[in-house]
Design an enzyme around this catalytic site. Structure first.
Site, PDB file in Angstrom:
ATOM      1  CD  GLU A 120      -2.798  -1.354   2.380  1.00 56.65           C
ATOM      2  OE1 GLU A 120      -2.620  -0.557   3.327  1.00 56.65           O
ATOM      3  OE2 GLU A 120      -3.664  -2.247   2.402  1.00 56.65           O
ATOM      4  CD  GLU A 218      -3.982  -6.078   2.907  1.00 54.71           C
ATOM      5  OE1 GLU A 218      -4.846  -5.479   3.602  1.00 54.71           O
ATOM      6  OE2 GLU A 218      -2.753  -5.906   3.063  1.00 54.71           O
TER       7      GLU A 218
END
Length: 225
Positions: A120, A218
């Protein structure tokens, strides 16, 4: 539980190297046992996926998630981190070298790993993230790649580059975070909001010219059909 419901075991076994202490579910004390479980899972047929919530290089393990993993580096500290020979770069190398030892155990056992470092990275909530451009988060990713591959000679890692779905607030456009085709095997995105077509399009635009696969890493909110 999955087997009881479906009659099949999960195809992927995933874990994290951790950052905490004691009985914390992300304790660094579990690393050696995790490696042995990874080997067992691989020999039982699982695909292995590992990640690492690395502590800030200004800190020493163990730490708390909020104070270190979600901490911040000043611009000066960031520059020092990326500069060989500095105190901060040396501290970072020692952190990385500890984890490299576990990957070497897996390499010796013949275990390939989907490795998703600095995940991320277009988001601003981890110390390694939120820095676009050539001297930003992508450069730190390349620095890790170079140490693992060219210093520790690890050849069992499948490098999974990861961003969060852009939200115009604390997760920016993904293009400024791509480290380059030579450093990436799979391009992935995490998603915890309604999934928009432009998220997919942006990944395809990066991946297709390079003939690289894309995936969701995710999934907090499933894309619609």
């Amino acid at each position: 539980s999955v087997y009881d419901l479906t009659g099949k075991f999960p195809g992927i076994f995933g874990q994290d190297f951790g950052y905490g202490d004691g009985w914390n579910r992300s304790s660094t004390l579990g690393r050696a046992a995790m490696v042995q479980e990874v080997i067992r899972q691989y020999r039982a047929g699982a695909v292995i996926a590992l990640m690492w919530h690395e502590v800030r290089p200004v800190d020493d393990e163990p730490v708390t998630f909020h104070n270190s993993v979600q901490g911040h580096l000043t611009d000066w500290e960031w520059h020092q981190l990326l500069t060989p020979g500095t105190v901060l770069n040396d501290r970072w190398q020692r952190q990385v070298d500890r984890i490299a030892g576990y990957f070497k155990e897996l390499q010796d056992a013949g275990v390939p790993v989907l490795f998703r470092p600095y995940h991320e990275m277009n988001g601003s909530w981890f110390w390694w993230g939120g820095r676009p451009g050539p001297d930003g988060s992508a450069r730190l990713y390349r620095q890790l790649y170079d140490r693992f591959v060219h210093v520790h000679h690890l050849n069992n890692l499948i490098w999974v580059w990861n961003v969060n779905s852009p939200n115009g607030d604390n997760a920016g456009a993904i293009e400024g975070y791509f480290p380059g085709a030579a450093y990436v095997d799979v391009l992935t995105m995490d998603n915890y909001m309604p999934f928009r077509p432009e998220f997919y399009d942006s990944m395809v635009a990066l991946a297709n010219p390079l003939h690289k696969p894309i995936a969701l890493a995710e999934v907090g909110m499933m894309p619609s059909l």
